[in-house]
Design a protein around this motif. Structure first.
Motif, short mmCIF file in Angstrom:
data_model
loop_
_atom_site.label_atom_id
_atom_site.label_comp_id
_atom_site.label_asym_id
_atom_site.label_seq_id
_atom_site.Cartn_x
_atom_site.Cartn_y
_atom_site.Cartn_z
N LEU A 114 0.83 -1.21 0.00
CA LEU A 114 0.00 0.00 0.00
C LEU A 114 0.87 1.26 0.00
O LEU A 114 0.58 2.23 -0.71
CB LEU A 114 -0.92 0.00 1.22
CG LEU A 114 -1.96 -1.12 1.28
CD1 LEU A 114 -2.80 -1.01 2.56
CD2 LEU A 114 -2.88 -1.11 0.06
N ILE A 115 1.95 1.26 0.79
CA ILE A 115 2.86 2.40 0.80
C ILE A 115 3.49 2.57 -0.59
O ILE A 115 3.59 3.70 -1.10
CB ILE A 115 3.96 2.22 1.86
CG1 ILE A 115 3.37 2.24 3.27
CG2 ILE A 115 5.02 3.32 1.73
CD1 ILE A 115 4.38 2.01 4.37
N CYS A 118 1.20 4.36 -2.92
CA CYS A 118 1.17 5.81 -2.69
C CYS A 118 2.42 6.48 -3.23
O CYS A 118 2.35 7.58 -3.81
CB CYS A 118 1.03 6.10 -1.19
SG CYS A 118 -0.59 5.69 -0.50
N ALA A 160 -4.31 8.29 -3.62
CA ALA A 160 -3.54 8.19 -2.37
C ALA A 160 -4.47 8.12 -1.16
O ALA A 160 -4.23 7.34 -0.22
CB ALA A 160 -2.60 9.39 -2.24
N ALA A 164 -4.82 5.05 1.57
CA ALA A 164 -4.69 5.33 3.00
C ALA A 164 -5.94 4.85 3.75
O ALA A 164 -5.83 4.28 4.85
CB ALA A 164 -4.47 6.82 3.24
N CYS A 197 0.96 6.22 4.74
CA CYS A 197 0.13 6.44 3.54
C CYS A 197 -0.58 7.79 3.61
O CYS A 197 -0.68 8.50 2.60
CB CYS A 197 -0.89 5.31 3.40
SG CYS A 197 -0.19 3.71 2.96
#
Length: 347
Positions: A114-115, A118, A160, A164, A197
């Protein structure tokens, strides 16, 4: 920025990615105890974040030295998103495996994906980076027609923000529905990942809105405050985990959260730089890259103490290794903020 310096700043993210991949693989292959089976994949996939940061660095540098091509505009973001997808898929595979520690390892690796997503979005928002200096010098504060459209800015920020939100929901589910200590550990780490995030939302928004020319002076404090607050939240929960579970098997997760807080504060250096140079002269702009250098050193020094502590308590094996990977990410962020400073400096 001359050609030699541009190569150096692009080499740093690749070197840190190589370190994470090699070190993570070495940890994983050196034994079969649960600590190694957790630390190895986590450190390995921190390399995916470094690769995505390289894509951001290459996107900006090629524009500065006038070697940016139409193909590169799509290739670098695609590389970042590809590594993000691979990381998430591998995290799901780990999560569904019967490997010891798979609950924590799988959730954390998915979070690293997930990071990476982003960061890849930050690379995408940087595809028109050179417009920032032009827009900053425009005293009329008008929207630049060559920048992103309003819909494109909303899409970038929304991407993004959606990632998050997924991280925050994931964290809440682990805390609320988890029945094992491993769920608490994974939930706490996912909390820190969600903070990272969320911090990247501020970076994407700052770049995209300044590229369009719609960034306002009033919102400078909003984005800076968001990143600093996210770092503070992760740091505070880290201290809570350390002291609330002092002497128990899961107190080590507090050090991982502190490391994620340091990453948030490293990201803040870029958000602060972009905010301070917008329609203003900021004499200390060249000093801002010292922020990720300091956070990198804190990660490495803290890892050194945990390496020693791991000789007496095996539970510190994982955070000691993971903090080394966090240090690599902070050092990579040093190269990014240095590039931003060079690209936005008033000649």
């Amino acid at each position: 920025m001359n050609h030699g310096i541009s190569i150096l700043f692009r080499a740093i993210p690749l070197a840190m990615a190589a370190f994470c991949f090699a070190y993570g693989a070495f940890i994983f292959a050196a034994g079969d105890d649960p600590s190694r089976l957790t630390a190895g994949p986590v450190v390995f996939f921190l390399g995916s974040i470094c690769v995505a940061l390289y894509c951001t660095a290459a996107t900006i540098i090629r524009q500065i030295i006038h070697t940016y091509s139409a193909a590169a505009k799509y290739i670098f973001p695609a590389i970042g998103y590809s590594f993000a997808l691979i990381t998430i898929i591998c995290g799901i595979i780990l999560l569904t495996s019967n490997m010891p520690g798979s609950v924590v390892t799988g959730h954390v690796v998915c979070g690293l994906g997930l990071i990476t997503t982003c960061v890849a979005t930050a690379a995408t928002s940087s595809t028109r980076f050179t417009l920032i200096s032009q827009n900053s010098a425009d005293s009329s504060f008008s929207v630049n027609s060559r920048g992103f459209t309003r819909g494109q800015v909303s899409t970038l920020i929304g991407t993004a923000a959606l990632v998050a939100a997924v991280a925050w929901v994931w964290c809440i589910i682990l805390f609320v529905r988890g029945t094992l200590p491993a769920h608490l550990v994974a939930g706490a780490v996912m909390f820190g990942i969600a903070c990272v995030c969320t911090s990247l939302i501020a970076l994407v928004a700052s770049i995209a809105r300044q590229t369009r020319g719609s960034y306002t002076v009033r919102e400078r404090g909003k984005w800076m405050g968001l990143v600093l607050a996210m770092g503070g939240l992760a740091f505070a929960l880290g201290l809570v985990m350390i002291f609330a579970f002092w002497g128990e098997r899961i107190d080590f997760v507090g050090f991982v959260l502190i490391g994620l807080a340091l990453i948030c504060w490293s990201i803040s250096s870029k958000v602060i730089l972009l905010a301070k140079i917008w329609h203003a002269d900021f004499p200390l702009a060249r000093r801002i890259p010292i922020i990720p250098v300091l956070t990198c050193l804190v990660c490495l020094f803290l890892a050194a103490f945990l390496y020693e502590e791991a000789l007496f308590a095996a539970k510190y094996f994982v955070p000691a290794r993971v903090l080394m990977g966090f240090g690599a990410i902070c050092f990579t962020l040093f190269s990014i903020v240095s590039i931003l400073e060079s690209g936005t400096a008033k000649k």
